[in-house]
Motif scaffolding. Sequence first.
Motif, mmCIF file in Angstrom:
data_model
loop_
_atom_site.group_PDB
_atom_site.id
_atom_site.type_symbol
_atom_site.label_atom_id
_atom_site.label_comp_id
_atom_site.label_asym_id
_atom_site.label_seq_id
_atom_site.Cartn_x
_atom_site.Cartn_y
_atom_site.Cartn_z
ATOM 1 N N GLN A 12 0.826 -1.201 0.000
ATOM 2 C CA GLN A 12 0.000 0.000 0.000
ATOM 3 C C GLN A 12 0.861 1.252 0.000
ATOM 4 O OE1 GLN A 12 -2.966 -1.196 -1.033
ATOM 5 N NE2 GLN A 12 -3.996 0.221 0.377
ATOM 6 N N SER A 15 2.851 1.665 -3.397
ATOM 7 C CA SER A 15 2.022 2.110 -4.527
ATOM 8 C C SER A 15 1.330 3.440 -4.234
ATOM 9 C CB SER A 15 0.966 1.046 -4.858
ATOM 10 O OG SER A 15 0.110 0.825 -3.758
ATOM 11 N N LYS A 16 1.672 4.065 -3.079
ATOM 12 C CA LYS A 16 1.098 5.345 -2.679
ATOM 13 C C LYS A 16 -0.419 5.278 -2.526
ATOM 14 C CE LYS A 16 4.763 8.335 -4.429
ATOM 15 N NZ LYS A 16 5.105 9.533 -5.240
ATOM 16 N N GLN A 17 -0.915 4.144 -2.055
ATOM 17 C CA GLN A 17 -2.343 3.979 -1.850
ATOM 18 C C GLN A 17 -2.710 3.878 -0.374
ATOM 19 O OE1 GLN A 17 -3.589 0.599 -4.118
ATOM 20 N NE2 GLN A 17 -3.123 1.533 -6.100
#
Length: 392
Positions: A12, A15-17
């Motif tokens: 997370q 992936s910059k989520q």
Amino acid sequence: MQEERFSYLFKQYFSKQGGPAEIEELLRLIDSGDYDQQLKTIIDQHYEDFEPIKSPFSTEKENSILTAVLNSSAPAMELKTPGRSRLWTSISIAASLLMCLGIGVYFQQRNTYQNDQELAASLIVPGSNKARLVLGTGEVILLDTLKNGSQNFEGGVQITKTKDGQLIYTIKDSGNKNASLINTIETPRGGQYQVRLPDGTEVWLNAASKLKYSNDFKAKKREVTLSGEAYFEVAHLANRPFLVHTSNQVVEVLGTHFNVDAYPDEENQVTTLLEGQVKTSSKKQNVLLKPGEQAILDLQHDRLKKAEADLESVMAWKNGDFIFKDENLASVMKKVERWYDVDVVFQDVDPKAIKLGGWVSRSKNISGLIKIIEPITGLKIRIDGRRVTVMK
């Protein structure tokens, strides 16, 4: 279970989520020191996964990106152990660099994919006037290669090809021994053709269609057998009805304009009346049509019903267009298969559950249809040779 959670949290963040709470949880797990080996494995794995991808940037550009990342201010994070802080900083830099390069690779690959798809679509051209005539004598005539003018063939058959490509079929002597021979006109996928039968009736055949008729058109009944789709303008001859036989029904007329859609891979056979009067009969029922009406035969239940017709949509193919009005994707793509001579497959898509509308000329390459279907449905269409894949 906690190891799976750690991998998820790292993914997370990478992936910059990840949200603030997930990032905080990941920091606590890293700070605990219990996941050092797993963290090293994950980082190594990300690098291994990334290495085979060729960067779109030059070496100089990659170095400038790396310098920019190293000089950028890292997010403020308070970790108890200096070693852990250095480790986390290196992770942040690695993730940032991979993200920069990854985005570049993504756009390069996307552009390459789009260019490849545009090229593949441009190679799939629309159908054209082509068909073959198989005479009852066994002789095969490729109509699209036939020269303009009149030519005589076995069985007393004379064929005249006009300058606009129309085929005029004449029986010079139907009273001879060849009068009962059955002739067949076939259009392939990607083909269509217009023919004038010996009685003066004009027939337009859609792609992947077949029309059979005998040399004897002076009999009491003029009879043809159709598989596929055709539009008829029947010459009026008193007391000599014109009958169109399909696999499951008979359409009987004296002189009229009508369309019959009777493809073997469809769930329904549809007869649409434009002018005059026709009677459509199945094994159990018959329906009398007025102009603007159509008879729909449900093949599964052998049920015949009458309905109002959308003449614009029905006659679109004959007028050189595709017109879809709240039509399901399965039906649309069958038309695409026939006209462009391609094979359509669906990947994780229920084509009957998706409806769409639109208009495009049948003279356009397949890319014209794709530009309508993709934005309306939100689906993606991939072309590999003559294979068209519709997917989410």
